[in-house]
Write a protein that holds these residues in place. Structure first.
Motif, mmCIF file in Angstrom:
data_model
loop_
_atom_site.group_PDB
_atom_site.id
_atom_site.type_symbol
_atom_site.label_atom_id
_atom_site.label_comp_id
_atom_site.label_asym_id
_atom_site.label_seq_id
_atom_site.Cartn_x
_atom_site.Cartn_y
_atom_site.Cartn_z
ATOM 1 N N ILE A 50 0.913 -1.259 -0.097
ATOM 2 C CA ILE A 50 0.025 -0.035 -0.004
ATOM 3 C C ILE A 50 0.924 1.210 0.008
ATOM 4 N N TYR A 51 0.666 1.972 -0.904
ATOM 5 C CA TYR A 51 1.396 3.319 -0.919
ATOM 6 C C TYR A 51 0.974 4.722 -0.796
ATOM 7 N N SER A 52 1.717 5.380 -0.225
ATOM 8 C CA SER A 52 1.163 6.772 -0.407
ATOM 9 C C SER A 52 1.926 7.679 -1.397
ATOM 10 N N TYR A 53 1.538 8.496 -2.158
ATOM 11 C CA TYR A 53 2.196 9.420 -2.904
ATOM 12 C C TYR A 53 1.993 10.998 -2.526
ATOM 13 N N THR A 54 3.082 11.657 -2.206
ATOM 14 C CA THR A 54 3.078 12.986 -1.452
ATOM 15 C C THR A 54 3.746 13.856 -2.454
ATOM 16 N N ILE A 55 3.143 14.938 -2.972
ATOM 17 C CA ILE A 55 3.601 16.023 -3.812
ATOM 18 C C ILE A 55 3.253 17.439 -3.478
ATOM 19 N N GLY A 56 4.117 18.516 -3.683
ATOM 20 C CA GLY A 56 3.659 19.570 -3.462
ATOM 21 C C GLY A 56 4.497 20.197 -2.238
ATOM 22 N N ARG A 57 4.658 21.548 -2.085
ATOM 23 C CA ARG A 57 5.546 22.097 -0.877
ATOM 24 C C ARG A 57 4.597 23.260 -0.468
ATOM 25 N N GLY A 58 3.515 23.112 -0.224
ATOM 26 C CA GLY A 58 2.397 24.360 0.020
ATOM 27 C C GLY A 58 2.099 24.168 1.624
ATOM 28 N N LYS A 59 1.736 24.960 2.196
ATOM 29 C CA LYS A 59 1.187 24.929 3.637
ATOM 30 C C LYS A 59 0.071 24.116 4.008
ATOM 31 N N THR A 60 -1.116 24.312 3.088
ATOM 32 C CA THR A 60 -2.109 23.537 3.126
ATOM 33 C C THR A 60 -2.273 22.121 2.661
ATOM 34 N N LYS A 61 -2.123 21.086 3.772
ATOM 35 C CA LYS A 61 -2.094 19.719 3.603
ATOM 36 C C LYS A 61 -3.460 19.161 3.306
ATOM 37 N N ILE A 62 -3.427 18.517 2.042
ATOM 38 C CA ILE A 62 -4.673 17.426 1.407
ATOM 39 C C ILE A 62 -4.457 16.272 1.589
ATOM 40 N N TYR A 63 -5.239 15.440 2.275
ATOM 41 C CA TYR A 63 -5.023 13.854 2.370
ATOM 42 C C TYR A 63 -6.215 13.276 1.592
ATOM 43 N N LEU A 64 -6.031 12.589 0.495
ATOM 44 C CA LEU A 64 -6.840 11.837 -0.074
ATOM 45 C C LEU A 64 -6.606 10.354 -0.412
ATOM 46 N N TRP A 65 -7.831 9.513 -0.411
ATOM 47 C CA TRP A 65 -7.694 8.005 -0.540
ATOM 48 C C TRP A 65 -8.752 7.743 -1.312
ATOM 49 N N SER A 66 -8.385 6.313 -1.908
ATOM 50 C CA SER A 66 -9.431 5.961 -3.126
ATOM 51 C C SER A 66 -9.246 4.400 -2.759
ATOM 52 N N GLN A 67 -10.392 3.737 -3.315
ATOM 53 C CA GLN A 67 -10.491 2.212 -3.184
ATOM 54 C C GLN A 67 -10.165 1.626 -1.811
ATOM 55 N N MET A 68 -10.885 2.385 -0.756
ATOM 56 C CA MET A 68 -11.180 1.802 0.350
ATOM 57 C C MET A 68 -11.988 0.591 0.313
ATOM 58 N N HIS A 69 -13.006 0.872 -0.723
ATOM 59 C CA HIS A 69 -13.766 -0.205 -1.224
ATOM 60 C C HIS A 69 -13.244 -0.914 -2.716
ATOM 61 N N GLY A 70 -12.789 -1.965 -2.727
ATOM 62 C CA GLY A 70 -12.072 -2.375 -3.827
ATOM 63 C C GLY A 70 -12.612 -2.386 -5.191
ATOM 64 N N ASN A 71 -13.955 -2.286 -5.205
ATOM 65 C CA ASN A 71 -14.446 -2.120 -6.359
ATOM 66 C C ASN A 71 -14.985 -0.936 -6.799
ATOM 67 N N GLU A 72 -14.320 0.029 -6.386
ATOM 68 C CA GLU A 72 -14.688 1.402 -6.658
ATOM 69 C C GLU A 72 -13.329 2.290 -7.221
ATOM 70 N N GLY A 73 -13.352 1.848 -8.205
ATOM 71 C CA GLY A 73 -11.893 2.560 -8.967
ATOM 72 C C GLY A 73 -12.328 3.671 -9.937
ATOM 73 N N THR A 74 -13.355 4.422 -9.861
ATOM 74 C CA THR A 74 -13.669 5.440 -10.809
ATOM 75 C C THR A 74 -12.798 6.801 -10.396
ATOM 76 N N THR A 75 -12.861 6.833 -8.836
ATOM 77 C CA THR A 75 -12.266 7.970 -8.404
ATOM 78 C C THR A 75 -10.481 7.753 -8.545
#
Length: 384
Positions: A50-75
């Motif tokens: 399981i990977y994290s991908y972190t990019i950017g140098r700004g102060k506002t931090k945005i956390y996103l995750w997808s396919q918590m449900h395995g059959n939901e890949g559109t996002t």
């Protein structure tokens, strides 16, 4: 900004359709790992990374995750389209990278993704495990949250074709929610921030899919991850990718989720004021279960020796066969379908039903039948 052009230029062509697995995602992450942005943060029940991908140098931090449900890949598809924007070296990309730091878990449930199931390999719904943290995937999501300390959370999901935006017969192509943080569904500063983002998203999407944006149910459940993070005073936005006409592969919906991501970060970057945000949020149509995939109207059937004119519905089941998602239509309802809609509707005008088993449809049988012995339906659709 021309969102259609932005999507066309940045769509990740290597991701397509409904079956999105680690086998497709991992090579793309390695390709995007241009400056040590990629990190293995743990393993699934079956030992998949399981990977994290972190990019950017700004102060506002945005956390996103997808396919918590395995059959939901559109996002997941839309998330990689957005990653491509961030790597485009455009003025817009540079502005986002300067303002924000993004940390994404693009595929939280790789075991469920491969099996095309909602649950993980232990048959646990990770979105009901945010308190007990019984599963490794749940613990990873929480650990990254605590380490990253986000200012906003984006909880990315798919929803079924049964949902309409309101009750007027328009599908909920996208739906959003600022989850509740308590049983009373109060609105505090944190939840209001999430609401303001959703209002900004809705303002954009209504230009493309008017009347097809829904507001998801906000009943409080502390076991759900969005409610948990909102309860911890981090503004959290639930995304639900739904159905667009004739788009069962969700390539059009993918585009609108991409638009929603761009709208979110454009709004946060520009610090626009949203007036009457709560009223505007509550005016977004509530999600309602009003759709079937198929509705057949005014069909003559023989039931216990009595001929009657009735209606019936069928629903697709998404079945993984030989590493392909196959849509098989099964009868799901017979009789009263008042205030219900079909993504495909057919008026039989009194035509007589027959199939290989008799003179009336049976629940959970495949939707293969004839009308007046001349019009043949295979898997819910008229055979050409």
């Amino acid at each position: 900004m021309d969102l259609e052009l932005l999507f066309k230029e940045n769509k990740e062509q290597k991701l397509f359709g409904r079956y999105i697995t680690l086998a497709e995602v991992e090579p793309l992450l390695l390709q995007l790992n241009t400056n040590n942005q990629l990190k293995k943060v743990g393993e699934s029940v079956l030992g998949k990374p399981i990977y994290s991908y972190t990019i950017g140098r700004g102060k506002t931090k945005i956390y996103l995750w997808s396919q918590m449900h395995g059959n939901e890949g559109t996002t997941t598809k839309a998330l990689f389209d957005f990653f491509n924007v961030l790597h485009s070296k455009s003025e817009f990309a540079n502005a986002l990278l300067e303002k924000f730091t993004f940390c994404a878990l693009p595929l939280l449930n790789p075991d469920g993704a491969e099996a095309y199931t909602r649950v993980n390999a232990n048959e646990v719904d990770l979105n009901r495990d945010s308190q007990n943290l019984t599963q490794p995937e749940s613990r990873i999501l929480r650990a990254v949250f605590e380490d990253f300390k986000p200012d906003y959370c984006f909880n990315l999901h798919d929803q079924r074709t049964i949902f309409g935006a309101g009750t007027a017969g328009k599908p909920a192509t996208t739906s959003f929610l600022a989850p509740s943080f308590n049983e009373e569904r109060d609105i505090n500063e944190s939840r209001l921030k999430a609401i303001e983002v959703i209002v900004a998203i809705n303002d954009v999407l209504q230009k493309f899919i008017p009347g097809q944006v829904g507001r998801f149910d906000d009943s409080f459940n502390i076991n759900c991850i969005g409610d948990t993070f909102q309860n911890l005073n981090v503004p959290t936005i639930l995304f639900e990718a739904g159905h667009y006409t004739d788009d069962y592969l969700r390539e059009e919906t993918r585009k609108f989720i991409f638009f929603a991501l761009i709208a979110s970060f454009s709004y946060l970057n520009e610090n626009d004021l949203v007036s009457d945000a709560i009223d505007k949020y509550l005016n977004i149509s509530q999600n309602n279960v009003v759709f079937y995939d198929f509705i057949f109207k005014n069909i003559k059937i023989n039931y216990d020796g009595i001929e009657i004119i009735t209606n019936f519905a069928a629903q697709y089941k998404e079945e993984l066969i030989d590493n392909q998602i196959v849509f098989n239509a099964y009868f799901s309802q017979i009789g009263n379908l008042e205030n219900k809609f079909g993504h495909f509707e057919y008026d039989g005008k009194g035509a007589k039903y027959s199939d290989d088993f008799g003179d009336f449809p049976r629940i959970d049988e495949m939707a293969n039948f004839k009308l007046n012995d001349t019009i043949i339906f295979v898997n819910g659709l008229i055979k050409s």
